[in-house]
Design an enzyme around this catalytic site. Structure first.
Site, PDB file in Angstrom:
ATOM      1  N   VAL A   1      48.514   8.918  68.744  1.00 54.84           N
ATOM      2  CA  VAL A   1      48.487   9.536  67.422  1.00 54.84           C
ATOM      3  C   VAL A   1      47.190   9.044  66.781  1.00 54.84           C
ATOM      4  CG1 VAL A   1      49.657   9.816  65.214  1.00 54.84           C
ATOM      5  CG2 VAL A   1      50.994   9.479  67.301  1.00 54.84           C
ATOM      6  N   SER A   2      46.259   9.945  66.554  1.00 51.29           N
ATOM      7  CA  SER A   2      44.926   9.557  66.105  1.00 51.29           C
ATOM      8  C   SER A   2      44.969   8.872  64.748  1.00 51.29           C
ATOM      9  CB  SER A   2      44.019  10.786  66.023  1.00 51.29           C
ATOM     10  OG  SER A   2      43.891  11.404  67.277  1.00 51.29           O
ATOM     11  N   ALA A   3      43.902   8.140  64.445  1.00 50.69           N
ATOM     12  CA  ALA A   3      43.796   7.475  63.146  1.00 50.69           C
ATOM     13  C   ALA A   3      43.843   8.512  62.026  1.00 50.69           C
ATOM     14  CB  ALA A   3      42.492   6.682  63.077  1.00 50.69           C
TER      15      ALA A   3
END
Length: 394
Positions: free
Chosen positions: A58-60
């Site tokens: 889950v990307s930043a």
């Protein structure tokens, strides 16, 4: 999290801000500490390969916010997300509203199953989740008003352009000579042209579009060079260069405060004929073999058995301002280091506060005569051109 994203300028519009304030991020990262889930800089790793490398995450939040702002998604649009996880697709669903349509795809069954489950549980069952190698896009649901790629791409396959609406926007984290930028691309006279780009990092795309960087070991595994594509490297010469006395050249160019200088990196990757990233482990840095800039990949000029890379030196006691310094190794170290310094000064003089690079993506069959001047990067499906409009004086 939303307050931090607004303060740092990553959330700029009310619509994207509302989406971030609405979607529960923890629903897509169960088990992760809330402090990590809602930290604007934190990535939540959801799967690693057999070597422990992240292959899904889950990307930043700050990267997701930047890309959604780049995409300018509006109610009623049809959006394709390439590289799934669930959370970003839910944000997109908030942006397109009940009249819009969201398709999110991934090549990994684990990721697809996870995204399907979490989207339904979070209240977004309308999002279409498909198990697909995105190299071919999703023709049965095209055209798309927006295509957002959330995995690091080395190239842009024809299907993405073909399935993009005529006035659509493609947002893709594209690797350019080892550097990745999230580029917003629109059509212009038969090819794609950037209307903005941002620094970013992503796990690399899998499947038919995969293209790994090469790692050239220079001193066992302690010092190495990362190079892109099939670039020819004199590995033996570079290993020998490390044993020779190095030279250091001051640039006279300083940076300080929170001023970003990632455009300098892109400018160097454009200007240098042979370019790579010098990386080193802490032991090699502490031994004084290379500078600390190699921890994150020092931007390196290569020429035969010589190389030069950029580091920085504090110019204030509180370490809030720094001067760029270039270190050279090898028989031609002095010349290469001096040329590198001149490029830093050219960036400072002509591009530091300018409009940035213009990035154009042409089909691979485009004749050379139809492509303007600049750094041309040849890829499998495309020819990517980077050029730098000069800073105009007022």
């Amino acid at each position: 999290m939303v307050g931090q994203l607004r303060t740092h300028g990553e959330l700029r519009t009310d619509t994207v801000t509302r989406a971030f304030a609405t979607v529960p991020r923890e629903a897509f990262a169960p088990g992760a500490p809330l402090e990590q889930v809602y930290n604007r800089d934190d990535v939540v790793i959801t799967k690693r390969d057999e070597n422990g490398l992240a292959v899904s995450s889950v990307s930043a939040p700050r990267i997701q916010a930047i890309m959604l702002e780049q995409a300018d998604i509006r109610p009623g649009m049809r959006v394709l997300e390439i590289g799934s996880g669930g959370y970003n697709a839910a944000l997109i669903a908030e942006l397109v509203g009940p009249e819009g349509e969201v398709t999110t795809v991934d090549i990994d069954p684990f990721v697809v199953d996870r995204a399907t489950q979490y989207l339904a549980e979070a209240g977004y069952p309308q999002v279409r989740v498909l198990l697909v190698d995105a190299e071919g896009g999703v023709p049965e649901h095209a055209p798309f008003d927006r295509i957002i790629v959330t995995a690091g791409a080395w190239d842009i396959p024809p299907a993405w352009t073909e399935q993009l609406a005529e006035d659509g926007v493609l947002v893709v984290p594209l690797r350019l000579r080892g550097l990745t930028r999230s580029i917003a691309l629109v059509r212009e006279r038969g090819h794609l042209v950037s209307c903005g780009y941002e620094l970013c990092g992503f796990v690399p795309i899998q499947g038919a579009g995969a293209n790994a960087e090469r790692l050239v070991l220079l001193q066992s595994e302690d010092i190495a060079l990362r190079v892109d594509g099939d670039q020819i490297v004199d590995a033996d010469g570079l290993r020998n260069a490390l044993t020779l006395p190095r030279v250091a050249r001051q640039s006279g160019v300083e940076v300080g405060g929170f001023e970003p200088f990632d455009d300098l990196d892109l400018f160097l990757a454009t200007a240098l004929d042979a370019f790579g990233l010098l990386v080193a482990k802490p032991a090699a840095i502490e031994a004084g073999l290379v500078e600390r800039s190699t921890r994150m990949g020092a931007k390196t000029a290569l020429e035969g058995g010589s190389f030069a890379y950029r580091a920085s030196q504090a110019t204030s006691e509180d370490r809030t301002s720094f001067e760029f310094v270039v270190y050279g190794h090898g028989p031609d170290a002095d010349r290469i280091a001096n040329e590198y310094v001149e490029l830093i000064r050219e960036w400072d003089r002509l591009h530091r506060h300018g409009p940035g690079a213009r990035i154009e993506v042409f089909p691979t069959a485009t004749p050379h005569a139809e492509i303007p001047d600049g750094r041309l990067i040849e890829k499998r499906h495309t020819r990517v051109l980077i050029s730098w409009p000069h800073l105009t004086s007022s």
